[in-house]
Scaffold this motif. Structure first.
Motif, PDB file in Angstrom:
ATOM      1  N   UNK A  81      35.743 -41.330  35.533  1.00 44.77           N
ATOM      2  CA  UNK A  81      35.904 -40.878  36.901  1.00 44.77           C
ATOM      3  C   UNK A  81      35.275 -39.647  37.392  1.00 44.77           C
ATOM      4  N   UNK A  82      35.230 -38.587  36.608  1.00 39.44           N
ATOM      5  CA  UNK A  82      34.807 -37.350  36.778  1.00 39.44           C
ATOM      6  C   UNK A  82      33.231 -37.395  37.099  1.00 39.44           C
ATOM      7  N   UNK A  83      32.545 -38.164  36.115  1.00 32.97           N
ATOM      8  CA  UNK A  83      31.046 -38.478  36.341  1.00 32.97           C
ATOM      9  C   UNK A  83      30.603 -39.240  37.534  1.00 32.97           C
ATOM     10  N   UNK A  84      31.714 -40.042  38.145  1.00 33.15           N
ATOM     11  CA  UNK A  84      31.493 -40.924  39.387  1.00 33.15           C
ATOM     12  C   UNK A  84      31.609 -40.234  40.706  1.00 33.15           C
ATOM     13  N   UNK A  85      32.304 -38.893  40.444  1.00 34.76           N
ATOM     14  CA  UNK A  85      32.396 -37.962  41.671  1.00 34.76           C
ATOM     15  C   UNK A  85      34.004 -38.025  42.274  1.00 34.76           C
ATOM     16  N   UNK A  86      35.008 -38.379  41.131  1.00 35.78           N
ATOM     17  CA  UNK A  86      36.329 -38.084  41.748  1.00 35.78           C
ATOM     18  C   UNK A  86      36.601 -36.645  42.038  1.00 35.78           C
ATOM     19  N   UNK A  87      37.399 -36.365  42.793  1.00 31.69           N
ATOM     20  CA  UNK A  87      37.629 -35.155  43.455  1.00 31.69           C
ATOM     21  C   UNK A  87      38.922 -34.490  42.229  1.00 31.69           C
ATOM     22  N   UNK A  88      39.588 -35.299  41.693  1.00 32.88           N
ATOM     23  CA  UNK A  88      40.605 -34.728  40.847  1.00 32.88           C
ATOM     24  C   UNK A  88      41.115 -35.731  40.205  1.00 32.88           C
ATOM     25  N   UNK A  89      41.257 -35.741  38.749  1.00 32.43           N
ATOM     26  CA  UNK A  89      42.142 -36.715  37.794  1.00 32.43           C
ATOM     27  C   UNK A  89      43.151 -35.984  37.046  1.00 32.43           C
ATOM     28  N   UNK A 130      23.597 -35.053  36.355  1.00 29.98           N
ATOM     29  CA  UNK A 130      23.779 -33.629  36.468  1.00 29.98           C
ATOM     30  C   UNK A 130      25.183 -33.304  36.052  1.00 29.98           C
ATOM     31  N   UNK A 131      26.411 -34.107  36.384  1.00 30.01           N
ATOM     32  CA  UNK A 131      27.734 -33.868  35.915  1.00 30.01           C
ATOM     33  C   UNK A 131      27.532 -34.003  34.525  1.00 30.01           C
ATOM     34  N   UNK A 151      37.199 -28.064  36.894  1.00 30.23           N
ATOM     35  CA  UNK A 151      38.656 -28.175  37.518  1.00 30.23           C
ATOM     36  C   UNK A 151      38.963 -29.366  37.831  1.00 30.23           C
ATOM     37  N   UNK A 152      38.065 -30.488  37.754  1.00 34.15           N
ATOM     38  CA  UNK A 152      38.286 -31.946  38.175  1.00 34.15           C
ATOM     39  C   UNK A 152      39.462 -32.423  37.360  1.00 34.15           C
ATOM     40  N   UNK A 153      39.489 -32.395  36.161  1.00 35.93           N
ATOM     41  CA  UNK A 153      40.270 -33.119  35.171  1.00 35.93           C
ATOM     42  C   UNK A 153      41.361 -32.037  34.783  1.00 35.93           C
ATOM     43  N   UNK A 154      42.708 -32.338  34.847  1.00 33.70           N
ATOM     44  CA  UNK A 154      43.858 -31.729  34.366  1.00 33.70           C
ATOM     45  C   UNK A 154      44.495 -32.473  33.579  1.00 33.70           C
ATOM     46  N   UNK A 155      44.707 -32.004  32.063  1.00 32.34           N
ATOM     47  CA  UNK A 155      45.152 -32.792  31.122  1.00 32.34           C
ATOM     48  C   UNK A 155      46.626 -32.154  30.900  1.00 32.34           C
TER      49      UNK A 155
END
Length: 314
Positions: A81-89, A130-131, A151-155
């Motif tokens: 999802x991050x690689x695909x451009x999600x704003x936040x996961x 790039x990501x 900062x996109x992924x918060x575990x």
């Protein structure tokens, strides 16, 4: 391996000091993690299926705010999802299972799937590449998921997905993959209620549920309906901390979402002739007598449940 032997071994490991670490090493050597590349490829397949269903429901990944239930040992879906451009996961797990060695290996292997990720999400491949370069470089320096993804992924683990502490209406998508079949029914109900609260109006839940007997994957002598032979009391002999199976049937998950006020946009339940024959040829415990055979035999479902625009979570 006889499925009952595996169940007993896992039950013993769950009660031993250090049993979780030993269980992981057994999985690496003999279990599902033995072929990590193949396991990861299967998860990418599942992620593509989810993205396709979300797209059909009008949800695109670029800019999306997502909440995953059940991170596991490595974060395939959050990374994709991050690689695909999600704003936040934001990804929650009841126990801190995440392993950084597998996390880095996951990121490395995803490099071979970048064109598929770009195509599924409808974003330029150059952006995904790039990501990915930044992700791998940061992970190799020891960065955690948040730093590695800008900062996109918060575990969050240990964390309770029924009390997420996220603000009301804070996410667009809640999702899980092969998780809900391992969660007690009362906890699933609480997860649905929390999802209704944190979703924005018209936001959705996507859940892919593998509600067949998981012991069939290690014992070719049984099939995915085998555990329906047993009462709840009998089943507790083999149910364990590492492979808890609630044995809920596919319709329960969908009907439960509807009871919580969701509209059902997608329901892939399918009665298959092979499963009907398997069910007819085996004894079924009377506690399942109130479930029609056409529903009892279903062993998987993907569904999308949408929060109505007019609903206000309390």
């Amino acid at each position: 391996m006889d499925w009952r032997v595996k169940g007993i071994i896992q039950k013993v490991l769950g009660a031993l000091p250090g049993g979780h670490a030993l269980h992981f090493h057994l999985q690496r050597r003999f279990g599902g993690l033995r072929d990590f590349d193949g396991e990861l490829a299967s998860k990418v397949d599942d992620w593509e299926i989810m993205v396709g269903h979300l797209r059909d429901a009008g949800i695109v990944l670029p800019g999306v705010r997502a909440f995953e239930i059940g991170t596991g040992w490595y974060p395939t879906f959050p990374f994709a999802c991050y690689l695909a451009g999600a704003a936040r996961v934001t990804t929650y797990d009841l126990n801190p299972h995440l392993r950084m060695d597998l996390t880095l290996q996951c990121a490395d292997i995803l490099g071979g799937f970048l064109p598929r990720i770009a195509t599924a999400a409808g974003v330029p491949l150059a952006e995904v590449e790039k990501r990915h370069r930044a992700l791998v470089e940061r992970l190799r320096t020891g960065a955690d998921l948040g730093v590695a993804t800008g900062g996109v992924i918060a575990y969050r683990a240990p964390a309770d997905a029924t009390r997420s502490l996220l603000p009301d209406g804070d996410v667009d998508v809640v999702f899980s993959n092969s998780v809900l079949e391992h969660v007690p029914p009362e906890v699933i109900d609480a997860m649905y209620a929390e999802s209704m609260r944190v979703l924005s109006p018209r936001g959705v839940m996507f859940h892919s549920v593998n509600c067949g007997d998981h012991y069939a994957y290690v014992d070719r002598n049984v099939h995915q309906l085998n555990y329906l032979r047993y009462s709840d009391e009998e089943w507790q002999r083999w149910n364990n901390a590492f492979l808890y199976q609630n044995r809920l049937r596919a319709h329960w998950f969908v009907d439960g979402a509807r009871r919580h006020g969701f509209d059902i946009d997608l329901d892939t339940r399918t009665t298959r002739e092979e499963r009907m024959k398997q069910l007819a040829a085996m004894p079924v415990h009377p506690q399942f007598a109130d479930v029609p055979a056409e529903q009892l035999c279903i062993t998987s479902v993907d569904f999308i449940a949408r929060k109505p625009a007019s609903t206000t979570a309390g």
